[in-house]
Write an enzyme that holds these catalytic residues in place. Structure first.
Site, mmCIF file in Angstrom:
data_model
loop_
_atom_site.group_PDB
_atom_site.id
_atom_site.type_symbol
_atom_site.label_atom_id
_atom_site.label_comp_id
_atom_site.label_asym_id
_atom_site.label_seq_id
_atom_site.Cartn_x
_atom_site.Cartn_y
_atom_site.Cartn_z
ATOM 1 N N ASN A 211 0.850 -1.191 0.000
ATOM 2 C CA ASN A 211 0.000 0.000 0.000
ATOM 3 C C ASN A 211 0.883 1.237 0.000
ATOM 4 O OD1 ASN A 211 -2.619 -1.049 0.178
ATOM 5 N ND2 ASN A 211 -2.390 -1.412 2.366
ATOM 6 N N ASP A 280 -4.688 -5.591 2.672
ATOM 7 C CA ASP A 280 -5.893 -6.372 2.966
ATOM 8 C C ASP A 280 -5.803 -7.778 2.375
ATOM 9 O OD1 ASP A 280 -7.288 -4.412 4.414
ATOM 10 O OD2 ASP A 280 -7.857 -3.386 2.556
ATOM 11 N N LYS A 290 11.800 -16.814 -8.701
ATOM 12 C CA LYS A 290 11.165 -15.738 -9.452
ATOM 13 C C LYS A 290 10.242 -16.318 -10.535
ATOM 14 C CE LYS A 290 12.409 -11.593 -11.898
ATOM 15 N NZ LYS A 290 13.345 -11.162 -12.904
ATOM 16 N N PHE A 324 -7.456 4.155 11.755
ATOM 17 C CA PHE A 324 -7.411 5.200 10.725
ATOM 18 C C PHE A 324 -8.281 4.785 9.552
ATOM 19 C CE2 PHE A 324 -3.969 8.229 11.813
ATOM 20 C CZ PHE A 324 -3.632 7.679 13.044
ATOM 21 N N LYS A 338 -16.995 2.409 9.979
ATOM 22 C CA LYS A 338 -15.777 1.696 10.380
ATOM 23 C C LYS A 338 -15.652 1.666 11.901
ATOM 24 C CE LYS A 338 -12.952 1.773 6.990
ATOM 25 N NZ LYS A 338 -12.050 2.311 5.982
ATOM 26 N N LYS A 342 -15.735 -1.996 13.511
ATOM 27 C CA LYS A 342 -14.478 -2.513 14.076
ATOM 28 C C LYS A 342 -14.427 -2.385 15.590
ATOM 29 C CE LYS A 342 -11.679 -1.974 9.956
ATOM 30 N NZ LYS A 342 -10.323 -2.159 9.475
HETATM 31 N N1 CTP Z 1 -6.040 -2.376 9.573
HETATM 32 C C1 CTP Z 1 -5.454 -3.400 10.278
HETATM 33 N N2 CTP Z 1 -5.263 -4.622 9.695
HETATM 34 C C2 CTP Z 1 -5.650 -4.851 8.430
HETATM 35 C C3 CTP Z 1 -6.262 -3.808 7.693
HETATM 36 C C4 CTP Z 1 -6.439 -2.595 8.292
HETATM 37 O O1 CTP Z 1 -5.085 -3.192 11.440
HETATM 38 N N3 CTP Z 1 -5.441 -6.028 7.889
HETATM 39 C C5 CTP Z 1 -6.268 -1.087 10.242
HETATM 40 C C6 CTP Z 1 -5.415 0.037 9.732
HETATM 41 O O2 CTP Z 1 -4.210 0.117 10.465
HETATM 42 C C7 CTP Z 1 -6.299 1.241 9.940
HETATM 43 C C8 CTP Z 1 -7.663 0.682 9.670
HETATM 44 O O3 CTP Z 1 -7.590 -0.689 9.969
HETATM 45 O O4 CTP Z 1 -6.258 1.696 11.260
HETATM 46 C C9 CTP Z 1 -8.091 0.865 8.250
HETATM 47 O O5 CTP Z 1 -9.204 0.100 8.035
HETATM 48 P P1 CTP Z 1 -9.540 -0.528 6.611
HETATM 49 O O6 CTP Z 1 -10.881 -1.173 6.747
HETATM 50 O O7 CTP Z 1 -8.425 -1.311 6.079
HETATM 51 O O8 CTP Z 1 -9.662 0.783 5.889
HETATM 52 P P2 CTP Z 1 -9.451 1.151 4.438
HETATM 53 O O9 CTP Z 1 -8.475 0.241 3.785
HETATM 54 O O10 CTP Z 1 -9.206 2.599 4.466
HETATM 55 O O11 CTP Z 1 -10.932 0.891 3.972
HETATM 56 P P3 CTP Z 1 -11.620 -0.045 2.927
HETATM 57 O O12 CTP Z 1 -10.655 -1.147 2.617
HETATM 58 O O13 CTP Z 1 -12.799 -0.510 3.674
HETATM 59 O O14 CTP Z 1 -11.884 0.898 1.841
#
Ligand code: CTP
Length: 412
Positions: A211, A280, A290, A324, A338, A342
């Site tokens: 990311n 994610d 590779k 965040f 969220k 969460k």
């Molecule tokens: N987070 C986490 N572990 C993951 C994914 C996200 O701890 N595997 C935490 C991030 O550190 C952040 C928050 O979750 O604090 C972000 O949430 P997320 O749902 O991943 O938000 P976005 O990616 O912004 O949203 P979306 O994918 O729903 O668009």
């Protein structure tokens, strides 16, 4: 603890030399910054000899023959980062006016704007200047902003008049410094876990999915929490930043490693601030060699990683959990969703499409959505200032939680 002592141009400037000694006796490291006016009264050499540090005299080196000793034109930012408290003694009516209006035409005024550390100002001037409505208004502006003013003492003044205007006594100034520092240590005894940066999900030895994230926001939170007295554990993905001083640091690469690191440490923590941009998804398969290209379409199967924030918040007990949200649209709606999905206490939401917000910037524009229904929309500010606001909100939520627990106990 590092104090930056700003010395401005008044007869009392010589008293600042004794103040350097007094602060050192209390264990502070003192960095002196002199304005042009101050150098009319005392030489930088006096302060350099006493403080054992180079004295900073000007923003871009000094054409008038003083010390041109800045490593770079952005030295004020480096000094701002290192400063635990900014003390100005003696402070003239001029510097008070400049601070009040946010002018930044020399090193000290620029440092005042760039620093988020507490500020103590000890004025010294002629009694009529001190009492003048213009000066009093400026002093009030600073007070309202949280600057600690050490009122000048009454007595015989250098100009021959008698009244308020003498620089306060050393002991009063040192006591004000201690008080201002204590007010900033509101996370004493807290154990704060912070995640920061991206994670990298390897596909083969040469390729990975990640990311966009510089880690700056999470590092700013870790640094600010440590300064406010917390014991901080920073779990970070790969970034180009140095771990802040006084913070325990653990570097990880993948979401799996970050998850593992958090699971092992979370039980001991009272606050979790999860700022990492965790991937994610990860490739189902990690190839040891590779992947060679061919003309056929390549399909990569991805599987979900564990949502660390959701897992921590699900079992949070008395912890305060902050997450965040990086959004591109419907910011408030998505952030509130969220927050409840969460089970977090606070979501820091930013619109990553806004000018001056998001990845790689030193500034951010965020809204803080709290569990108790409060929305706090902040203007564009530096990431270290945003970090302070997040921690203010953590402290507020902690006291809401403690009050609720006390009420519950008393009603049993
Ligand atoms: N987070 C986490 N572990 C993951 C994914 C996200 O701890 N595997 C935490 C991030 O550190 C952040 C928050 O979750 O604090 C972000 O949430 P997320 O749902 O991943 O938000 P976005 O990616 O912004 O949203 P979306 O994918 O729903 O668009």
């Amino acid at each position: 603890m590092r104090i930056t002592l700003g010395v401005t141009g008044g007869v009392a400037a010589y008293k600042a030399a004794e103040l350097v000694r007094r602060l050192q006796q209390d264990g502070f490291t003192v960095q002196v910054v002199m304005t042009r006016g101050a150098r009319e009264f005392v030489t930088p050499l006096t302060f350099a000899a006493l403080s054992g540090q180079k004295v900073i005299t000007d923003l871009f080196g000094d054409a008038s023959g003083g010390e041109a000793n800045l490593e770079s034109a952005i030295e004020h930012l480096a000094v701002a980062q290192r400063t635990d408290l900014l003390l100005v003694a003696p402070a003239t009516a001029d510097i008070i006016a400049k601070f009040a209006r946010g002018m930044a035409d020399d090193f000290l005024t620029t440092l005042y704007l760039a620093s988020t550390a507490p500020v103590v100002v000890a004025p010294a001037m002629n009694v009529n200047m001190w009492n003048h409505a213009a000066n009093q208004e400026n002093v009030e502006v600073l007070r309202a902003r949280g600057v600690k003013i050490v009122d000048p003492a009454e007595g015989y003044l250098a100009c021959g008049m008698t009244g308020a205007g003498r620089l306060a006594g050393q002991e009063d100034i040192v006591a004000a410094v201690r008080e201002a520092l204590k007010a900033q240590r509101d996370l004493d005894g807290e154990k704060v876990l912070v995640t920061a940066g991206p994670t990298c999900e390897d596909l083969d030895p040469a390729r990975y999915i990640t990311n966009r994230s510089s880690g700056k926001m999470g590092y700013a939170v870790a640094e600010a929490a440590a300064r406010r007295g917390a014991k901080v554990m920073l779990v970070s993905g790969p970034v180009n930043l140095e771990a802040p001083a006084g913070v325990e640091y653990l570097g990880v690469r993948s979401a799996k490693e970050m998850h593992q690191a958090v699971v092992e440490r979370i039980a001991n923590c009272s606050v979790a601030i999860l700022a990492a941009a965790v991937a994610d998804y990860r490739p189902v398969e990690q190839h040891a060699e590779k992947i060679k290209k061919s003309d056929a379409v390549l399909t990569i199967l991805l599987e979900r990683t564990t949502d660390i924030l959701a897992e921590v918040a699900r079992n949070k007990g008395q912890k305060i959990v902050v997450g965040f949200a990086a959004e591109t649209d419907h910011v408030a709606e998505n952030a509130r969703k969220k927050l409840s999905a969460k089970n977090a206490d606070l979501i820091v939401a930013n619109d990553i499409t806004a000018e001056g917000a998001g990845f790689d910037h030193d500034t951010n524009i965020v809204t803080l959505f709290s569990r108790d229904g409060r929305d706090l929309a902040l203007p564009k500010m530096s990431k270290s200032e945003v970090a302070q606001r997040i921690l203010d909100e953590v402290v507020r939520l902690r006291s809401v939680l403690h009050t609720a627990a006390a009420l519950k106990r008393s009603s049993v």
